[in-house]
Design an enzyme around this catalytic site. Sequence first.
Site: not given
Length: 449
Positions: A168, A392
């Site tokens: 992060h 996807d």
Amino acid sequence: MATQLTKDEKPLKVEILNKTHVKPQTPLGRKECQLVTFDLPYIAFYYNQKLMIYTGEFDEFEDIVEKLKEGLKVVLEEFHQLAGKLEKDDEGVFKVVYDDDMEGVEVVSAVAEETKTADLLDEEGTIKLKELVPYNGVLNLEGLHRPLLSIQLTKLKDGLVMGCAFNHAILDGTSTWHFMSSWAQICAGSKSISVQPFLDRTQARNTRVKLDLTPPKQQNGDVATDAKPPAEAPALREKIFRFSESAIDKIKAKVNANPPEGSTKPFSTFQSLSTHIWHAATRARQLKPEDYTVFTVFADCRKRVDPPMPDSYFGNLIQAIFTVTAAGLLQANPPEFAASMIQKAIEAHDAKAIEARNKEWESNPIIFQFKDAGVNCVAVGSSPRFKVYDVDFGFGKPESVRSGANNRFDGMVYLYQGKNGGRSIDVEISLEATAMENLEKDNEFLIEE
């Protein structure tokens, strides 16, 4: 604050098959970029964990893993910082560095033969998820000697889980999902990614900040130690509350029913839902009227800074925005009271406010810890604007997208696009167990349909 196991929960049985590393498919030489003021406060946060659960038959699991790794090699040419490491220069300034002799991204393949996707889709907490995502309890600072991205691909009885742990300190949610969608594009057959990452984070801020990460000293000059064991933290529970389009519309209509005097701008979906959650969490905690409660949002500042940065800016370009009131005042007033506070705090966080915050932090750098989110807080991260269900890789869209166990504390909220699309939103909340029990019974919060 640790999540504790209940008698019905136990970790999954997961077998690690192998661990490899992936780096850009062509040599890039040495690339480096210093971390900037927007990045550095998160150095003591944990790796940011995201899980994507896919259903289907994955009999050719090894082939799928190889295809994903091939796509990763391509996309890392653009997102090479994720294949690098953290370093500190001679002056103690952090930077993210990639070089061709580095290992790159860690990729783990695993199998959980006894687990079905339904077992995970029904899972409200994170106990079962822990075995499916790397780097539980690992601080971003460890990116000095660990990969900045680790990916675990786990085959289930009837599906696949992709668990990713991102450092992060080098990227926020916007950059995370830009990378994930770009990787998916390549794996689904595109020759190139549609939006190149903007990698020069010094364009947003170029102040060199040296961080002192040595432990604080006691008054006698000795380094402080944990001589007494800390008191055991109350048990924490997580749960996903799914709000349909009609529920979101009801919440928004209620908050906007009586606009405050002089108001010219309606409350947004985010402001309305945040008000709804803040009120409910305050009720659930059964706070005293005089107890303070803080609302915090980690806001994207790409369009707030001057000059504005592109959406493709790769790094952290978020800041925490706070507003606070007494619990009694919050609950005694109609919802537009809290919504106005949230709206004003967000609108006031313009380029001038960001500059002032940066200068203040640079003059006295403070490494954020979770307790800094505020007392009795509701802290909102992630965003339903992230198109997480459009990721996807060529084997369908995910059935569920979740956050891992890292970076959770009492009051942490993650907002996700609802699986059903449209205006539906999934709200992932962490609360102390007693407060969560109260929240689960709060019909005003649940909006039963």
